[in-house]
Write a protein that holds these residues in place. Structure first.
Motif: not given
Length: 203
Positions: A16-24, A191-200
């Motif tokens: 989930e991109p939103g979870e990455l944003e909160r993490f960063l 999950d790097a592949p899934g997260l990358s796909r969602e971001l793009r």
């Protein structure tokens, strides 16, 4: 049995991109605060309470934290870009745009004092260019990524340079340690592949 149960209960890596944003966002704040405050506590030693209660010191400390945070937000975003780029073949530019927008939102949302806002705005405005430049070279791991937080950290630490002679390697080492730890946590949590796909997809 206990090991199997722990594996079953461990949350699945997020895409989930939103979870990455909160993490960063959390990690940028942690890197800045932990590096600065830990060093100042060691330097203050037995005088820690008196030192941290001094208004002038606290003002200088807060300035250092915000200056370092502005750069650290870019560093952790660059770290994410390097980690995710191998999973976005042919779509590297879209990944960079999505991450630059994410880093920009983190910087815009930071509740910084008005006098610190120009530094955060400049960091936001330069993030897209930074990621584009990084994409001209192979991805750098956390132990090799050039850290922009290093310069403002050393320039604004509220300890006079004369009182930290020979300590620059240790300060840099602490900063690097927290960046490496950030990558390790990111690898466990996402999950790097899934997260990358969602971001793009949402770029």
């Amino acid at each position: 049995m206990l090991s199997w149960l722990r594996d079953r209960l461990r949350p699945l890596p997020s895409r989930e991109p939103g979870e990455l944003e909160r993490f960063l966002d959390r990690q940028a704040a942690f890197v800045a605060q932990k590096t600065v405050i830990d060093y100042c506590r060691v330097k203050a030693g037995r005088n820690e309470r008196q030192t941290f209660a001094d208004p002038d010191f606290r003002a200088a400390l807060n300035h250092c934290r915000w200056q370092t945070f502005a750069a650290a937000a870019g560093d952790v975003t660059a770290l994410a870009e390097a980690w995710l780029r191998p999973h976005a073949p042919g779509a590297e530019a879209a990944l960079a745009r999505a991450l630059a927008a994410m880093g920009g939102r983190i910087l815009d949302a930071a509740e910084a004092p008005a006098e610190e806002r120009p530094t955060l705005d400049a960091a936001r405005d330069g993030l897209g260019r930074r990621l584009a430049l990084l994409q001209e070279s192979p991805p750098a791991s956390a132990d090799r990524l050039a850290l922009e937080a290093e310069s403002p950290l050393l320039a604004t630490l509220p300890v006079h340079p004369d009182q930290r002679v020979g300590e620059t390697p240790a300060i840099r080492g602490a900063l690097r340690f927290h960046i490496v730890s950030t990558q390790q946590e990111m690898e466990r949590a996402f999950d790097a592949p899934g997260l990358s796909r969602e971001l793009r997809t949402h770029a």
